[in-house]
Scaffold this motif. Structure first.
Motif, short mmCIF file in Angstrom:
data_model
loop_
_atom_site.label_atom_id
_atom_site.label_comp_id
_atom_site.label_asym_id
_atom_site.label_seq_id
_atom_site.Cartn_x
_atom_site.Cartn_y
_atom_site.Cartn_z
N MET A 67 13.33 8.33 -16.98
CA MET A 67 14.20 8.16 -18.15
C MET A 67 13.83 6.92 -18.96
SD MET A 67 17.99 9.53 -17.13
CE MET A 67 18.56 7.95 -16.52
N TYR A 68 13.97 7.06 -20.28
CA TYR A 68 13.83 5.92 -21.19
C TYR A 68 15.21 5.30 -21.37
CZ TYR A 68 9.03 7.10 -22.53
OH TYR A 68 7.67 7.34 -22.53
N THR A 69 15.44 4.20 -20.67
CA THR A 69 16.76 3.57 -20.65
C THR A 69 16.65 2.15 -21.19
OG1 THR A 69 17.46 4.91 -18.76
CG2 THR A 69 18.67 2.86 -19.15
N PHE A 70 17.64 1.75 -21.98
CA PHE A 70 17.65 0.41 -22.57
C PHE A 70 19.09 -0.02 -22.81
CE2 PHE A 70 17.39 3.61 -25.84
CZ PHE A 70 18.32 3.22 -26.80
N SER A 71 19.28 -1.30 -23.05
CA SER A 71 20.60 -1.83 -23.38
C SER A 71 20.69 -2.02 -24.89
CB SER A 71 20.84 -3.17 -22.67
OG SER A 71 20.88 -2.99 -21.27
N ASP A 72 21.80 -1.57 -25.48
CA ASP A 72 21.96 -1.76 -26.92
C ASP A 72 22.52 -3.16 -27.18
OD1 ASP A 72 24.65 -1.68 -26.34
OD2 ASP A 72 25.06 0.20 -27.39
N LYS A 73 22.81 -3.47 -28.43
CA LYS A 73 23.25 -4.81 -28.79
C LYS A 73 24.62 -5.16 -28.20
CE LYS A 73 20.55 -5.12 -33.04
NZ LYS A 73 20.57 -5.31 -34.53
N GLY A 74 25.36 -4.13 -27.81
CA GLY A 74 26.66 -4.38 -27.17
C GLY A 74 26.57 -4.46 -25.66
N GLY A 75 25.33 -4.41 -25.13
CA GLY A 75 25.15 -4.50 -23.68
C GLY A 75 25.37 -3.20 -22.94
N ARG A 76 25.53 -2.09 -23.67
CA ARG A 76 25.73 -0.79 -23.04
C ARG A 76 24.39 -0.20 -22.64
NH1 ARG A 76 29.65 -0.94 -27.40
NH2 ARG A 76 27.82 -0.69 -28.75
N SER A 77 24.37 0.49 -21.51
CA SER A 77 23.14 1.15 -21.05
C SER A 77 23.02 2.50 -21.73
CB SER A 77 23.14 1.32 -19.54
OG SER A 77 21.93 1.91 -19.10
N ILE A 78 21.95 2.67 -22.50
CA ILE A 78 21.73 3.87 -23.30
C ILE A 78 20.43 4.54 -22.84
CG2 ILE A 78 21.38 4.77 -25.64
CD1 ILE A 78 24.15 3.56 -25.17
N THR A 79 20.39 5.87 -22.84
CA THR A 79 19.21 6.60 -22.42
C THR A 79 18.87 7.69 -23.44
OG1 THR A 79 19.58 6.22 -20.06
CG2 THR A 79 18.24 8.13 -20.65
N VAL A 109 17.47 23.77 -30.42
CA VAL A 109 16.07 23.34 -30.45
C VAL A 109 16.13 21.83 -30.53
CG1 VAL A 109 13.92 23.28 -31.75
CG2 VAL A 109 15.16 25.45 -31.51
N ALA A 110 15.58 21.15 -29.54
CA ALA A 110 15.80 19.70 -29.45
C ALA A 110 14.60 18.97 -28.87
CB ALA A 110 17.03 19.41 -28.58
N ALA A 111 14.43 17.73 -29.29
CA ALA A 111 13.43 16.85 -28.71
C ALA A 111 14.03 16.13 -27.50
CB ALA A 111 12.94 15.83 -29.73
N CYS A 112 13.26 16.02 -26.41
CA CYS A 112 13.69 15.31 -25.21
C CYS A 112 12.60 14.33 -24.81
CB CYS A 112 13.98 16.29 -24.08
SG CYS A 112 15.31 17.47 -24.43
N TYR A 113 12.95 13.40 -23.90
CA TYR A 113 12.04 12.28 -23.61
C TYR A 113 12.01 11.98 -22.12
CZ TYR A 113 12.74 11.82 -28.59
OH TYR A 113 12.80 12.10 -29.93
N ARG A 114 10.80 11.94 -21.56
CA ARG A 114 10.62 11.55 -20.17
C ARG A 114 9.35 10.71 -20.05
NH1 ARG A 114 12.01 17.05 -16.63
NH2 ARG A 114 13.97 17.55 -17.72
#
Length: 448
Positions: A67-79, A109-114
């Motif tokens: 998974m592509y996971t990161f923290s946003d500016k509010g400190g939330r974990s987003i993927t 129909v969607a783009a996904c990320y791994r």
């Protein structure tokens, strides 16, 4: 500087020359789904990380490694979404779809990320066509979803796609199977990878889906889930097979299919092709009745699939499937001089308002260069406009296929002439259609 002019590894561009193929495939997928009552759903490309940790499963490769996971500016974990099912379930809960008329039928129909090793048919940014059905627990629901995938292949002219089925049971009968797996793998710890050793006690079924060569070999002699499913799960699986047979859909039983995500229950299936090499699966799916409860709401039966569009296009190209040709642009207006250039801009605007694709020179090129451009782009018609044409209010339209020219007046003549050509073409198509209807009437024995 060279780095920023190259796409990131595992991603690819779709340029205008190829986009028509994508549009054709996407349109065919969505239209085929529509005929079975599925409406399009669109969800954000990123979600709270916990959605996938819960929904996909924290013991899966997807969650642990990809998974592509990161923290946003509010400190939330987003993927960035690695798949669409969990997102679709979240949307169905948040928007109250599961409390409305059931079953809910959604497609996308969607783009996904791994973040995985890129190879043919496996990218880090990839695209899926998929469907999800919420609220139907019967074997017929499984069969309808499978039949829809088969219909997509048929509509696209894809051949040589094989359907493989399995049942992985419900949580109750799977508990017995997990114990049998643990007992088997404890005797083969020296033949499995370190990751699988860690998974063995927490989620032993994941060992069957491991891609490491040593684990693949060991899995070949592992106990089969089909021998452990309870009577209810067996009856459900028999019902699915009966529905498929009634619809004339061929299948084989593959006891090795477990799918790679934790939310699957009972029916699982894959459509595989021999035209993809190692990445043979074009479409995979199954039933996931427990996912809504994992999300914290009432139990809701669900079934669906996802189809990799990159892989589907690879199969189609390998088989030489026909793609419709992109519609040729209608007319190119070639100006000579500033006054003519302004007039061409005016005419292009009017033509576009009437639904004709029209272009004119934007680069200050000679007429000869403009004609080369028009020919390369495949325009159906061209028209040169200079001072003489402006003064006489008369122009010649050239048919680029036949070389025939038509003379008409400048102001309304171009539009009228294109309409005349269009009406003539429409009448020809209508006559051909009527001939086809007459053939159908004969086929069904209609009397004149």
């Amino acid at each position: 500087m060279a780095l920023i002019t190259k796409s990131i590894k595992g991603t690819q561009d779709v340029v205008p020359a190829d986009s028509a193929k994508w549009q054709y495939v996407e349109k065919t997928c969505l239209e085929t789904a529509r005929l079975s009552g599925f409406g399009e759903i669109r969800t954000p490309v990123f979600e709270h990380t916990e959605l996938f940790e819960r929904g996909v499963g924290d013991t899966t490769d997807v969650v642990q490694k990809e998974m592509y996971t990161f923290s946003d500016k509010g400190g939330r974990s987003i993927t960035l979404r690695p798949e669409m099912t969990a997102s679709a379930v979240r949307a169905a809960i948040e928007r109250g779809l599961i409390y409305d008329a059931l079953p809910v039928k959604a497609c996308y129909v969607a783009a996904c990320y791994r973040s995985e090793k890129p190879q043919a048919g496996r990218l880090r940014e990839f695209h899926q066509f998929g469907v999800e059905m919420f609220g139907a627990a019967t074997p017929a629901a499984d069969a309808e979803v499978i039949a829809l995938a088969a219909s997509v292949f048929r509509e696209l002219g894809v051949s040589g796609i094989s359907l493989e089925l399995n049942s992985i049971g419900c949580p109750e009968c799977r508990a017995k199977y997990n114990e049998a797996l643990k007992e088997y793998y404890r005797q083969h710890l020296d033949t499995i990878c370190d990751t699988c050793k860690d998974r063995l006690e927490r989620n032993p079924m994941r060992l069957l889906d491991c891609k490491a060569d040593c684990c693949k070999e060991t899995a070949q002699n592992a106990p089969r889930i089909i021998n452990y499913i309870c009577d209810d799960c067996k009856a459900h699986f028999d019902g699915v097979k009966s529905c498929l047979e009634a619809m004339g859909i061929e299948y084989t039983i593959n006891p090795s299919i477990v799918r790679g995500l934790d939310y699957y229950t009972r029916t699982v299936f894959e459509f595989v092709s021999n035209d993809l090499g190692a990445q043979s699966t074009v479409c995979g799916g199954g039933r996931y009745d427990g996912l809504f409860r994992i999300m914290g709401v009432q139990d809701t039966p669900a079934v669906g699939f996802a189809m990799g569009l990159e892989r589907l296009l690879m199969v189609m190209e390998a088989q030489g499937c026909e793609f419709p040709q992109a519609e040729a642009p209608t007319i190119y207006l070639a100006p000579m001089g500033q006054a003519a250039s302004v007039k061409c801009m005016e005419l292009c605007a009017k033509l576009r308002e009437e639904g004709f694709s029209a272009e004119t020179d934007l680069c200050g090129r000679s007429v000869k260069a403009q004609m080369k451009y028009a020919d390369k782009r495949g325009f159906k018609y061209t028209c040169v406009i200079g001072d003489t044409e402006l003064e006489s209010n008369s122009v010649k339209i050239k048919d680029m296929n036949s070389g025939e020219t038509f003379e008409t007046n400048l102001e309304e003549g171009i539009l009228d002439r294109l309409y005349d050509i269009g009406i003539s073409s429409t009448l020809e198509n209508l006559n051909a259609t009527m001939e086809g209807f007459e053939g159908l009437a004969g086929l069904f024995g209609a009397e004149e």
